[in-house]
Motif scaffolding. Structure first.
Motif, PDB file in Angstrom:
ATOM      1  N   CYS A  96      -2.713   5.066  -2.058  1.00  0.00           N
ATOM      2  CA  CYS A  96      -3.686   4.689  -1.021  1.00  0.00           C
ATOM      3  C   CYS A  96      -3.280   5.380   0.282  1.00  0.00           C
ATOM      4  O   CYS A  96      -2.643   4.782   1.137  1.00  0.00           O
ATOM      5  CB  CYS A  96      -3.694   3.170  -0.861  1.00  0.00           C
ATOM      6  N   ARG A 108      -6.862   2.146   3.751  1.00  0.00           N
ATOM      7  CA  ARG A 108      -5.815   1.179   4.118  1.00  0.00           C
ATOM      8  C   ARG A 108      -6.375   0.114   5.069  1.00  0.00           C
ATOM      9  O   ARG A 108      -6.054  -1.052   4.952  1.00  0.00           O
ATOM     10  CB  ARG A 108      -4.624   1.894   4.764  1.00  0.00           C
ATOM     11  N   LEU A 139       0.875  -1.172   0.000  1.00  0.00           N
ATOM     12  CA  LEU A 139       0.000   0.000   0.000  1.00  0.00           C
ATOM     13  C   LEU A 139       0.912   1.221   0.000  1.00  0.00           C
ATOM     14  O   LEU A 139       1.753   1.356   0.887  1.00  0.00           O
ATOM     15  CB  LEU A 139      -0.909   0.015   1.230  1.00  0.00           C
ATOM     16  N   THR A 175      -6.607  -3.832   4.155  1.00  0.00           N
ATOM     17  CA  THR A 175      -5.924  -4.781   5.033  1.00  0.00           C
ATOM     18  C   THR A 175      -6.905  -5.841   5.533  1.00  0.00           C
ATOM     19  O   THR A 175      -6.591  -7.032   5.504  1.00  0.00           O
ATOM     20  CB  THR A 175      -5.267  -4.039   6.220  1.00  0.00           C
TER      21      THR A 175
END
Length: 191
Positions: free
Chosen positions: A175, A181, A171, A185
């Protein structure tokens, strides 16, 4: 199988910020959340940013992280780690004065018994590695972080992860929202 999420990357890439948001969103108790250990080890053993090239410092950080990580894995079914045992290996390589010394340091840390235990976990499908790439506007010098060579540091992370056969997701500057994020994730962790 117990799940573990590792947020890794160079300094000032938002690792701790993302971890704090993830821990809150997941409702993780402190036993399941391994916070950054480097600052604690540095404080306890008298290290500083000036000793970052010291292999013993990186070894101490690696051992400290693995101890905390193993305690967390014993205590919880889902563990979140702000960094991993990979991070000190990357910094040992990054700060080596030559390519030969970098290879020697890598070999020393790769063959450490505690790291070999961790590596077994890291390669499992239940371990999710998120590599945060540098975002130039986020770089902040707080007197502790190593903020030089962020791009090179990121390249070493990628090479070490590949060498060790550890799957990961990057990332980066495309982003920057902590919410995005977090969603990406969690999507990686639960896919």
């Amino acid at each position: 199988m117990k799940k573990a999420i590792y947020i890794i990357g160079p300094s000032s890439t938002g690792k701790t910020t993302l971890c704090e948001v993830l821990a809150k969103r997941l409702g993780l108790e402190s036993a399941a959340y391994v916070r950054e250990v480097a600052r604690r080890i540095m404080r306890e053993r008298g290290y500083s940013r000036n000793t970052i090239a010291d292999l013993q410092m990186q070894l101490d950080i690696m051992e400290g992280h693995i101890e905390d990580e193993e305690r967390a894995i014993e205590a919880a079914n889902l563990v979140l780690c702000d960094r991993s045992a990979i991070d000190p290996i990357v910094y040992a390589i990054l700060t080596a004065p030559s390519a030969d010394v970098a290879k020697q340091r890598q070999s020393t840390l790769f063959s450490h018994p505690a790291f070999e235990r961790a590596l077994h976990r890291y390669r499992e499908s239940a371990s999710i590695f998120i590599l945060l790439a540098p975002v130039k506007s986020w770089v902040v010098d707080d007197g502790v972080r190593s903020i030089e060579n962020q791009e090179k540091c990121s390249e070493i992370f990628i090479q070490v992860l590949r060498d060790l056969g550890i799957p990961y997701r990057v990332l980066g500057s495309d982003c920057q929202s902590v919410y995005e994020r977090m969603v990406l994730t969690l999507g990686q962790a639960y896919s």
